[in-house]
Motif scaffolding. Structure first.
Motif, PDB file in Angstrom:
ATOM      1  N   UNK A  35      40.686  50.872  25.802  1.00 14.05           N
ATOM      2  CA  UNK A  35      42.015  50.650  26.590  1.00 14.05           C
ATOM      3  C   UNK A  35      41.882  50.032  27.693  1.00 14.05           C
ATOM      4  N   UNK A  36      40.874  50.765  28.573  1.00  4.52           N
ATOM      5  CA  UNK A  36      40.860  50.148  29.854  1.00  4.52           C
ATOM      6  C   UNK A  36      40.223  48.779  29.956  1.00  4.52           C
ATOM      7  N   UNK A  37      39.436  48.530  28.943  1.00  4.30           N
ATOM      8  CA  UNK A  37      38.738  47.012  28.719  1.00  4.30           C
ATOM      9  C   UNK A  37      39.740  46.112  28.456  1.00  4.30           C
ATOM     10  N   UNK A  38      40.788  46.799  27.696  1.00  5.18           N
ATOM     11  CA  UNK A  38      41.940  45.761  27.386  1.00  5.18           C
ATOM     12  C   UNK A  38      42.840  45.494  28.328  1.00  5.18           C
ATOM     13  N   UNK A  39      43.128  46.371  28.975  1.00  2.00           N
ATOM     14  CA  UNK A  39      43.843  46.104  30.410  1.00  2.00           C
ATOM     15  C   UNK A  39      43.270  45.417  31.478  1.00  2.00           C
ATOM     16  N   UNK A  40      41.912  45.646  31.591  1.00  2.00           N
ATOM     17  CA  UNK A  40      40.973  44.803  32.581  1.00  2.00           C
ATOM     18  C   UNK A  40      41.379  43.144  32.088  1.00  2.00           C
ATOM     19  N   UNK A  41      41.215  42.983  30.937  1.00  2.00           N
ATOM     20  CA  UNK A  41      41.181  41.665  30.556  1.00  2.00           C
ATOM     21  C   UNK A  41      42.685  41.098  30.480  1.00  2.00           C
ATOM     22  N   UNK A  42      43.704  41.885  30.488  1.00  2.00           N
ATOM     23  CA  UNK A  42      44.831  41.501  30.683  1.00  2.00           C
ATOM     24  C   UNK A  42      45.072  41.151  31.905  1.00  2.00           C
ATOM     25  N   UNK A  80      50.948  40.272  44.704  1.00  2.00           N
ATOM     26  CA  UNK A  80      51.127  40.582  43.218  1.00  2.00           C
ATOM     27  C   UNK A  80      49.443  40.639  42.663  1.00  2.00           C
ATOM     28  N   UNK A  81      48.583  39.487  42.869  1.00  2.00           N
ATOM     29  CA  UNK A  81      47.619  39.453  42.613  1.00  2.00           C
ATOM     30  C   UNK A  81      46.438  40.289  43.410  1.00  2.00           C
ATOM     31  N   UNK A  82      46.727  40.277  44.366  1.00  2.00           N
ATOM     32  CA  UNK A  82      45.823  41.419  45.198  1.00  2.00           C
ATOM     33  C   UNK A  82      45.915  42.838  44.788  1.00  2.00           C
ATOM     34  N   UNK A  83      47.400  43.321  44.490  1.00  2.00           N
ATOM     35  CA  UNK A  83      47.409  44.535  43.882  1.00  2.00           C
ATOM     36  C   UNK A  83      46.789  44.675  42.738  1.00  2.00           C
ATOM     37  N   UNK A  84      46.741  43.762  41.652  1.00  2.00           N
ATOM     38  CA  UNK A  84      46.163  43.647  40.356  1.00  2.00           C
ATOM     39  C   UNK A  84      44.534  43.741  40.676  1.00  2.00           C
ATOM     40  N   UNK A  85      44.049  42.923  41.756  1.00  3.36           N
ATOM     41  CA  UNK A  85      42.770  42.989  41.980  1.00  3.36           C
ATOM     42  C   UNK A  85      42.197  44.614  42.357  1.00  3.36           C
ATOM     43  N   UNK A  86      42.912  45.079  43.115  1.00  9.03           N
ATOM     44  CA  UNK A  86      42.533  46.389  43.544  1.00  9.03           C
ATOM     45  C   UNK A  86      42.641  47.286  42.173  1.00  9.03           C
ATOM     46  N   UNK A  87      43.648  47.060  41.384  1.00  8.59           N
ATOM     47  CA  UNK A  87      43.871  47.892  40.237  1.00  8.59           C
ATOM     48  C   UNK A  87      42.540  47.692  39.168  1.00  8.59           C
ATOM     49  N   UNK A  88      42.126  46.405  39.037  1.00  8.73           N
ATOM     50  CA  UNK A  88      40.802  46.185  38.524  1.00  8.73           C
ATOM     51  C   UNK A  88      39.794  46.864  38.910  1.00  8.73           C
ATOM     52  N   UNK A  89      39.433  46.959  40.092  1.00  4.08           N
ATOM     53  CA  UNK A  89      38.321  47.761  40.822  1.00  4.08           C
ATOM     54  C   UNK A  89      38.623  49.160  40.416  1.00  4.08           C
ATOM     55  N   UNK A  90      39.849  49.914  40.317  1.00  5.79           N
ATOM     56  CA  UNK A  90      40.240  51.317  39.694  1.00  5.79           C
ATOM     57  C   UNK A  90      39.805  51.425  38.298  1.00  5.79           C
ATOM     58  N   UNK A  91      40.309  50.228  37.576  1.00  5.97           N
ATOM     59  CA  UNK A  91      39.925  50.424  36.000  1.00  5.97           C
ATOM     60  C   UNK A  91      38.388  50.409  36.016  1.00  5.97           C
ATOM     61  N   UNK A  92      37.586  49.461  36.724  1.00  2.00           N
ATOM     62  CA  UNK A  92      36.069  49.575  36.560  1.00  2.00           C
ATOM     63  C   UNK A  92      35.563  50.910  36.921  1.00  2.00           C
ATOM     64  N   UNK A  93      36.148  51.622  38.007  1.00  2.00           N
ATOM     65  CA  UNK A  93      35.637  53.032  38.370  1.00  2.00           C
ATOM     66  C   UNK A  93      36.013  54.011  37.363  1.00  2.00           C
TER      67      UNK A  93
END
Length: 143
Positions: A35-42, A80-93
């Protein structure tokens, strides 16, 4: 997963535990990893689309009002993209927490976060109760 890909995180199929299945079993962990990998790819797809859009529409319009509108639109997209960049870091963590065996347990109390909360917010690191207490302390300036 079904043949039609989910468009949003809330559309991703929830894990259905088997009777008697242990909390954070290997199957459960694999579900959340996928689920997390899918979310990150999105999120990465959306970021790439923004980059493409910004490159395509980067010509400055002659009209000052059009230029101001375009700059505001670009600014909003970049925030928006900056928030998503931070979210990607959370997903990776979170994926790292799965690998380390810490996923699914509250970082404050050590209690189970719960499947329902993790399905809604897979990057959650606290139970609802611990998060509410943290927010209350922050609001009171005690944090």
């Amino acid at each position: 997963m079904s043949s039609t890909q989910p468009k949003f995180l809330e559309d991703y199929p929830a894990y259905q535990p088997k009777p008697g299945e242990e909390y954070m079993s290997p199957e459960m962990l694999e579900h959340f990893r996928n689920k997390l990998l899918w979310w990150k790819s999105q999120l990465l797809e959306e970021m790439n689309a923004t980059i493409h859009h910004l490159k395509e529409d980067s010509a400055m319009p002659a009209d000052p009002n059009d230029r101001a509108s375009q700059e505001e639109e670009f600014s909003l997209e970049l925030r928006t993209r900056d928030r998503e960049r931070k979210l990607i870091a959370k997903v990776e963590a979170t994926i790292k927490r799965i690998d380390e065996g810490d996923f699914g347990y509250c970082e404050i109390t050590g209690e189970e976060i719960g499947l329902e909360r993790l399905e809604a917010r897979p990057t959650a690191t606290m139970t609802v109760e611990a998060k509410a207490m943290q927010e209350l302390r922050e609001k009171q300036g005690v944090a």
